[in-house]
Design an enzyme around this catalytic site. Sequence first.
Site, mmCIF file in Angstrom:
data_model
loop_
_atom_site.group_PDB
_atom_site.id
_atom_site.type_symbol
_atom_site.label_atom_id
_atom_site.label_comp_id
_atom_site.label_asym_id
_atom_site.label_seq_id
_atom_site.Cartn_x
_atom_site.Cartn_y
_atom_site.Cartn_z
ATOM 1 N N GLU A 60 75.528 42.842 55.066
ATOM 2 C CA GLU A 60 74.745 43.869 55.739
ATOM 3 C C GLU A 60 74.694 43.548 57.230
ATOM 4 O OE1 GLU A 60 70.406 43.582 55.213
ATOM 5 O OE2 GLU A 60 71.005 42.184 56.770
ATOM 6 N N CYS B 60 71.826 42.915 49.586
ATOM 7 C CA CYS B 60 72.182 41.536 49.258
ATOM 8 C C CYS B 60 73.155 41.399 48.088
ATOM 9 C CB CYS B 60 70.927 40.724 48.952
ATOM 10 S SG CYS B 60 69.818 40.610 50.356
ATOM 11 N N THR C 37 62.461 33.530 56.056
ATOM 12 C CA THR C 37 63.516 33.379 55.045
ATOM 13 C C THR C 37 64.894 33.866 55.491
ATOM 14 O OG1 THR C 37 62.785 35.501 54.106
ATOM 15 C CG2 THR C 37 61.969 33.496 53.047
ATOM 16 N N ARG D 246 54.735 44.849 49.905
ATOM 17 C CA ARG D 246 54.617 44.395 48.521
ATOM 18 C C ARG D 246 55.482 45.211 47.560
ATOM 19 N NH1 ARG D 246 50.606 40.839 47.380
ATOM 20 N NH2 ARG D 246 49.266 40.333 49.125
ATOM 21 N N THR E 285 58.441 45.597 47.678
ATOM 22 C CA THR E 285 59.728 44.930 47.450
ATOM 23 C C THR E 285 59.719 44.100 46.162
ATOM 24 O OG1 THR E 285 59.043 43.073 48.804
ATOM 25 C CG2 THR E 285 60.334 44.792 49.892
ATOM 26 N N HIS F 170 69.425 36.340 42.430
ATOM 27 C CA HIS F 170 69.241 36.530 43.864
ATOM 28 C C HIS F 170 67.923 35.888 44.264
ATOM 29 C CE1 HIS F 170 69.301 37.895 47.861
ATOM 30 N NE2 HIS F 170 68.254 38.676 47.716
ATOM 31 N N LYS G 260 60.480 31.746 45.329
ATOM 32 C CA LYS G 260 59.523 31.991 44.257
ATOM 33 C C LYS G 260 59.953 33.106 43.291
ATOM 34 C CE LYS G 260 54.637 31.543 43.700
ATOM 35 N NZ LYS G 260 53.340 31.564 44.346
ATOM 36 N N ASN H 153 67.178 32.671 52.743
ATOM 37 C CA ASN H 153 67.841 33.764 52.033
ATOM 38 C C ASN H 153 69.098 34.167 52.800
ATOM 39 O OD1 ASN H 153 68.645 36.061 50.709
ATOM 40 N ND2 ASN H 153 66.876 37.300 51.324
ATOM 41 N N SER I 97 68.751 45.477 47.715
ATOM 42 C CA SER I 97 67.737 46.500 47.926
ATOM 43 C C SER I 97 68.377 47.869 47.979
ATOM 44 C CB SER I 97 66.982 46.234 49.234
ATOM 45 O OG SER I 97 66.202 45.076 49.080
#
Lengths: 131, 348
Positions: free
Chosen positions: B80, B112, B153, B201, B203, B236, B241, B268, B298
Amino acid sequence: MERSSASMWRKLNSRYNLVGTECENCKTLYFPSRIVCKNCGRQTKMRDKTFKGTGEVYSFTKIHVPAEAFREDAPYTVAVIRLDEGPMVEGHIVESDKEVKIGTKVRQVFRKMLVEEEEGLIHYHFKFEPA
Amino acid sequence: MAEIIGYGVHVPHYRIKVEEIARVWSESAEGIKKGLNIREKSVPSHDEDAATIAVEAARRAVRHSGIDPKEIGAIYVGSESHPYAVKPTATIVSQAISAGHKLTAADLEFACKAGTAGMQMLMGMADSKMIKYGMTIGSDTSQGRPGDALEYTASAGGAAFIIGNDRKESIATILDTVSFTSDTPDFWRREGADFPSHGGRFTGEPAYFRHVISATKMLFEKTGLAPKDFKYAVFHQPNGKFPLVAAKQLGLSDEQMRDGLLTPIIGNTYSGASLLGLAAVLDKAVPGDKILVTSFGSGAGSDSFAIEATDGIEAKRARSDKVLDIVDNGKIYIDYAMYLKNRKGIRK
Ligand SMILES: [Zn+2]
């Protein structure tokens, strides 16, 4: 470094990879490429030779006042590298916060060399990093 | 069957620690490290981009595979952060690995997961004998808006995989794959915008978890394999977490996730993330080990793969540059000012 598309395109092979020449007659290696061998003259039998990209620092200098094109890169280190196969080649050392010395082993990496103004081309080139 | 013939990765040398970013924004480093399970992230040098990272990974993959790059019939680069809007990164890779000109190439974008989408395309092409070998790469130099949670990240790195169809050259067989795709506005970047926008959130549940878990469950159903059949699982990893939470919901243990979870130490890497995790696992896998990989992009979608290491994995191991060596060797820690300079946030 000239900025026309055509000249960039013609030289890609020796900018992306260490492609030089070898005289099959006397086995002398050249980088950059030569058409006529220094030893053999008319008996020259040249073929492309891709170097492995490993070698050691023969000499180096740290550039603090760069040419305009490299303004954002400074300070950066430019070195003469003796390739393991013999020929000498000039190249940028990446991540110049890493100190190099004469004799430091290096290996070839692939980086941006020059980014033209907003709408121009990005020029990629081999550079070296401490191995 | 589609076979993995070789792989290679690249991660830049620069690192910035969570503490350093948190210092600038007066946030709690401990809270972020715990909340996101991340310690530091990779930062590209000023002269690195998604193309240079792709090339370094591709060169290592060619070395590891032992193939003649002129026999590669297709190159796909998922990112991307392609350096050009128009001028394919895949063409730069083909020239830099001396693949010659008899090949098809294209750049892919699916947030991603474009690198695993490329892997699926090559599976079909290799299986049908349309090509002898193909290369798929996931490579990114992603950016988070300064002060945004993503800044902790968003990092840089990439991985390249060579896919073929000859079992004799294989290091691992791709047993099967499935995908789950939906129109979900969790994260996006408009043409010309420097930084991505995201739904906060939003996401999590409807995006990452829904797609990763759905695709993985579909793979279990299709293959008849169960969580316990896999030695390793790689998801991914937008942070350290999310993948562990998804694993728990799917009945996978932290132990199965451990070796493929790199985000805590490199951040990431976007298109590189699940493929880098797969590479780290293949560094350790022995013949017969089964590996589960589920990517996420995404927008949104997930590709899930069941992979089994073959006898050939040991013979090629000596030629590979191990992922953890590449991550650990030559690390240079930088402060936030140097980070901004490298990311062109400040200029002379
Ligand atoms: Zn000669």
